[in-house]
Design a protein around this motif. Sequence first.
Motif, PDB file in Angstrom:
ATOM      1  N   ASP A  66       0.834  -1.199   0.000  1.00  0.00           N
ATOM      2  CA  ASP A  66       0.000   0.000   0.000  1.00  0.00           C
ATOM      3  C   ASP A  66       0.867   1.247   0.000  1.00  0.00           C
ATOM      4  O   ASP A  66       2.036   1.222   0.380  1.00  0.00           O
ATOM      5  CB  ASP A  66      -0.927   0.012   1.210  1.00  0.00           C
ATOM      6  N   LYS A  67       0.235   2.357  -0.401  1.00  0.00           N
ATOM      7  CA  LYS A  67       0.935   3.632  -0.420  1.00  0.00           C
ATOM      8  C   LYS A  67       0.102   4.679   0.309  1.00  0.00           C
ATOM      9  O   LYS A  67      -1.045   4.935  -0.043  1.00  0.00           O
ATOM     10  CB  LYS A  67       1.175   4.098  -1.866  1.00  0.00           C
ATOM     11  N   GLU A  68       0.663   5.239   1.357  1.00  0.00           N
ATOM     12  CA  GLU A  68       0.117   6.414   2.031  1.00  0.00           C
ATOM     13  C   GLU A  68       1.268   7.409   2.131  1.00  0.00           C
ATOM     14  O   GLU A  68       1.857   7.618   3.176  1.00  0.00           O
ATOM     15  CB  GLU A  68      -0.442   6.053   3.396  1.00  0.00           C
ATOM     16  N   LEU A  69       1.585   8.016   0.996  1.00  0.00           N
ATOM     17  CA  LEU A  69       2.805   8.800   0.860  1.00  0.00           C
ATOM     18  C   LEU A  69       2.547  10.280   1.074  1.00  0.00           C
ATOM     19  O   LEU A  69       1.559  10.833   0.581  1.00  0.00           O
ATOM     20  CB  LEU A  69       3.398   8.596  -0.537  1.00  0.00           C
ATOM     21  N   ILE A  70       3.451  10.910   1.778  1.00  0.00           N
ATOM     22  CA  ILE A  70       3.446  12.360   1.905  1.00  0.00           C
ATOM     23  C   ILE A  70       4.864  12.854   1.640  1.00  0.00           C
ATOM     24  O   ILE A  70       5.836  12.134   1.874  1.00  0.00           O
ATOM     25  CB  ILE A  70       2.968  12.839   3.291  1.00  0.00           C
ATOM     26  N   ALA A  71       4.976  14.069   1.143  1.00  0.00           N
ATOM     27  CA  ALA A  71       6.300  14.633   0.858  1.00  0.00           C
ATOM     28  C   ALA A  71       6.250  16.136   1.028  1.00  0.00           C
ATOM     29  O   ALA A  71       5.256  16.785   0.667  1.00  0.00           O
ATOM     30  CB  ALA A  71       6.750  14.278  -0.554  1.00  0.00           C
ATOM     31  N   ILE A  72       7.316  16.692   1.568  1.00  0.00           N
ATOM     32  CA  ILE A  72       7.465  18.133   1.675  1.00  0.00           C
ATOM     33  C   ILE A  72       8.789  18.514   1.031  1.00  0.00           C
ATOM     34  O   ILE A  72       9.804  17.838   1.230  1.00  0.00           O
ATOM     35  CB  ILE A  72       7.399  18.612   3.137  1.00  0.00           C
ATOM     36  N   GLY A  73       8.765  19.571   0.223  1.00  0.00           N
ATOM     37  CA  GLY A  73       9.974  19.932  -0.505  1.00  0.00           C
ATOM     38  C   GLY A  73      10.073  21.416  -0.756  1.00  0.00           C
ATOM     39  O   GLY A  73       9.115  22.177  -0.561  1.00  0.00           O
ATOM     40  N   ALA A  74      11.239  21.842  -1.203  1.00  0.00           N
ATOM     41  CA  ALA A  74      11.490  23.248  -1.502  1.00  0.00           C
ATOM     42  C   ALA A  74      12.503  23.352  -2.632  1.00  0.00           C
ATOM     43  O   ALA A  74      13.354  22.478  -2.809  1.00  0.00           O
ATOM     44  CB  ALA A  74      12.005  23.988  -0.268  1.00  0.00           C
ATOM     45  N   LYS A  75      12.385  24.442  -3.398  1.00  0.00           N
ATOM     46  CA  LYS A  75      13.303  24.697  -4.493  1.00  0.00           C
ATOM     47  C   LYS A  75      13.490  26.199  -4.626  1.00  0.00           C
ATOM     48  O   LYS A  75      12.512  26.956  -4.610  1.00  0.00           O
ATOM     49  CB  LYS A  75      12.750  24.128  -5.802  1.00  0.00           C
ATOM     50  N   GLY A  76      14.747  26.615  -4.750  1.00  0.00           N
ATOM     51  CA  GLY A  76      14.985  28.057  -4.872  1.00  0.00           C
ATOM     52  C   GLY A  76      16.377  28.375  -5.369  1.00  0.00           C
ATOM     53  O   GLY A  76      17.296  27.545  -5.294  1.00  0.00           O
ATOM     54  N   LYS A  77      16.520  29.576  -5.873  1.00  0.00           N
ATOM     55  CA  LYS A  77      17.826  30.066  -6.318  1.00  0.00           C
ATOM     56  C   LYS A  77      18.645  30.503  -5.117  1.00  0.00           C
ATOM     57  O   LYS A  77      18.156  31.238  -4.261  1.00  0.00           O
ATOM     58  CB  LYS A  77      17.653  31.232  -7.291  1.00  0.00           C
ATOM     59  N   ILE A  78      19.891  30.058  -5.054  1.00  0.00           N
ATOM     60  CA  ILE A  78      20.790  30.500  -4.000  1.00  0.00           C
ATOM     61  C   ILE A  78      21.827  31.480  -4.543  1.00  0.00           C
ATOM     62  O   ILE A  78      22.617  32.035  -3.777  1.00  0.00           O
ATOM     63  CB  ILE A  78      21.489  29.300  -3.321  1.00  0.00           C
ATOM     64  N   SER A  79      21.821  31.671  -5.873  1.00  0.00           N
ATOM     65  CA  SER A  79      22.641  32.677  -6.538  1.00  0.00           C
ATOM     66  C   SER A  79      22.066  32.837  -7.939  1.00  0.00           C
ATOM     67  O   SER A  79      21.186  32.066  -8.342  1.00  0.00           O
ATOM     68  CB  SER A  79      24.114  32.251  -6.588  1.00  0.00           C
ATOM     69  N   PRO A  80      22.540  33.801  -8.712  1.00  0.00           N
ATOM     70  CA  PRO A  80      22.006  33.942 -10.077  1.00  0.00           C
ATOM     71  C   PRO A  80      22.175  32.714 -10.959  1.00  0.00           C
ATOM     72  O   PRO A  80      21.438  32.539 -11.928  1.00  0.00           O
ATOM     73  CB  PRO A  80      22.806  35.137 -10.627  1.00  0.00           C
ATOM     74  N   VAL A  81      23.132  31.829 -10.638  1.00  0.00           N
ATOM     75  CA  VAL A  81      23.395  30.684 -11.511  1.00  0.00           C
ATOM     76  C   VAL A  81      23.187  29.335 -10.829  1.00  0.00           C
ATOM     77  O   VAL A  81      23.251  28.297 -11.486  1.00  0.00           O
ATOM     78  CB  VAL A  81      24.826  30.746 -12.089  1.00  0.00           C
ATOM     79  N   PHE A  82      22.943  29.322  -9.513  1.00  0.00           N
ATOM     80  CA  PHE A  82      22.767  28.064  -8.794  1.00  0.00           C
ATOM     81  C   PHE A  82      21.362  27.955  -8.219  1.00  0.00           C
ATOM     82  O   PHE A  82      20.834  28.911  -7.650  1.00  0.00           O
ATOM     83  CB  PHE A  82      23.782  27.934  -7.659  1.00  0.00           C
ATOM     84  N   THR A  83      20.769  26.749  -8.361  1.00  0.00           N
ATOM     85  CA  THR A  83      19.457  26.446  -7.800  1.00  0.00           C
ATOM     86  C   THR A  83      19.572  25.196  -6.935  1.00  0.00           C
ATOM     87  O   THR A  83      20.194  24.206  -7.335  1.00  0.00           O
ATOM     88  CB  THR A  83      18.420  26.205  -8.909  1.00  0.00           C
ATOM     89  N   MET A  84      18.955  25.258  -5.746  1.00  0.00           N
ATOM     90  CA  MET A  84      18.987  24.126  -4.826  1.00  0.00           C
ATOM     91  C   MET A  84      17.582  23.568  -4.650  1.00  0.00           C
ATOM     92  O   MET A  84      16.613  24.306  -4.537  1.00  0.00           O
ATOM     93  CB  MET A  84      19.539  24.555  -3.464  1.00  0.00           C
ATOM     94  N   LEU A  85      17.489  22.235  -4.632  1.00  0.00           N
ATOM     95  CA  LEU A  85      16.227  21.530  -4.422  1.00  0.00           C
ATOM     96  C   LEU A  85      16.428  20.501  -3.317  1.00  0.00           C
ATOM     97  O   LEU A  85      17.474  19.855  -3.240  1.00  0.00           O
ATOM     98  CB  LEU A  85      15.791  20.857  -5.721  1.00  0.00           C
ATOM     99  N   ALA A  86      15.399  20.314  -2.474  1.00  0.00           N
ATOM    100  CA  ALA A  86      15.435  19.272  -1.450  1.00  0.00           C
ATOM    101  C   ALA A  86      14.013  18.798  -1.193  1.00  0.00           C
ATOM    102  O   ALA A  86      13.064  19.591  -1.235  1.00  0.00           O
ATOM    103  CB  ALA A  86      16.064  19.786  -0.162  1.00  0.00           C
ATOM    104  N   GLU A  87      13.863  17.486  -0.927  1.00  0.00           N
ATOM    105  CA  GLU A  87      12.526  16.943  -0.664  1.00  0.00           C
ATOM    106  C   GLU A  87      12.647  15.702   0.220  1.00  0.00           C
ATOM    107  O   GLU A  87      13.548  14.884   0.051  1.00  0.00           O
ATOM    108  CB  GLU A  87      11.827  16.593  -1.970  1.00  0.00           C
ATOM    109  N   TYR A  88      11.692  15.592   1.152  1.00  0.00           N
ATOM    110  CA  TYR A  88      11.611  14.461   2.075  1.00  0.00           C
ATOM    111  C   TYR A  88      10.271  13.770   1.881  1.00  0.00           C
ATOM    112  O   TYR A  88       9.227  14.425   1.746  1.00  0.00           O
ATOM    113  CB  TYR A  88      11.759  14.936   3.517  1.00  0.00           C
ATOM    114  N   ALA A  89      10.267  12.420   1.886  1.00  0.00           N
ATOM    115  CA  ALA A  89       9.034  11.659   1.700  1.00  0.00           C
ATOM    116  C   ALA A  89       8.948  10.551   2.729  1.00  0.00           C
ATOM    117  O   ALA A  89       9.963  10.036   3.217  1.00  0.00           O
ATOM    118  CB  ALA A  89       8.977  11.065   0.290  1.00  0.00           C
TER     119      ALA A  89
END
Length: 325
Positions: free
Chosen positions: A198-221
């Motif tokens: 079975d699947k009872e999945l939840i996830a929280i995540g974020a994505k954003g620019k940390i400089s004009p040329v770098f983007t960071m993404l992170a997510e937990y499930a």
Amino acid sequence: EFSSELNNLGVRVGNLEKNASSIKFSGDARFRYTSNYDGILNSATTQDRTQTRIRIKGEANPADNVSLVFRTSAQNKIADNNVANDQFEFDLGYVTFKDVFGSTNLTLGRSYGFLGQGLLWDAPYYDGARLSGGNKVKFDIGFGDNRYTPGPQTNNTLNSSADPRAIKTLNLSYNFSQDFNMTLAALYTTSQNPAGGDKELIAIGAKGKISPVFTMLAEYAENKAYDNNNKGFWTRLTYKGADKKVVGSYGAHIDYRKIEHHSTTDYGSLNLYYGSGDGLKGMGYGFQYTVAKNTVWSTEFETLKRTNDGEKLANYINTRLEWSF
């Protein structure tokens, strides 16, 4: 002197425009080579495959506040294990009614599924109904049926031809700024196959620019249907990015993931080796380059281990050339 002729020409042009088709067509093609696509431990027995795919997409507006999207996909696949097959399908076919409940849209049919930042679900398609809308907080609520079969695995796949499932999805997204976004996603499904899980999945995540040329993404499930092997996490740092309209543009990324066995589906944005069923952890690297207008070359390289016993897998390589037209 020519007024009558010009008037007649205008009438004829107007009639042509009136009778012209309102369907807009676009498409894409891809040639892909993958090494160790099935997660073999020993590099001497690694399975490789090549795939060629062409997709044609049509879009139309048959009435005010009504849009229609459909797409066909044809693919040829040849693998080292003497498996060769041709696939043809309608992987998209849906109609959207805009503003049916205030500013809420209703979508019916076979549509593309994406949840959160991609860890839970970056699905080829699913059949059902979806409600979407919102202002500051964007929402997408879905109920449908998924019958896509990714491979032989039965204990961690969202579905297989022998395990049809009804699925319920929720996606919430909030943009704190133009450069920073947070998501909350959920996916619920109950297997009709005792081995399906079975699947009872939840996830929280974020994505954003940390400089004009770098983007960071992170997510937990997390999978609430299980008490162990039910957590997953990934993060990715991206540099620039290849723009298919700008020849010579490029991008690169590095990521880390630790995905326990029950923590997600086999339909996420990450390569999870269909059929492994053991969980994965390790590093991934990628590079993209626009070699010609609307033509992008991409390559990913991954060094992964199984989370259940720490065994190292053979290296994974995925390189592809993609065209848009």
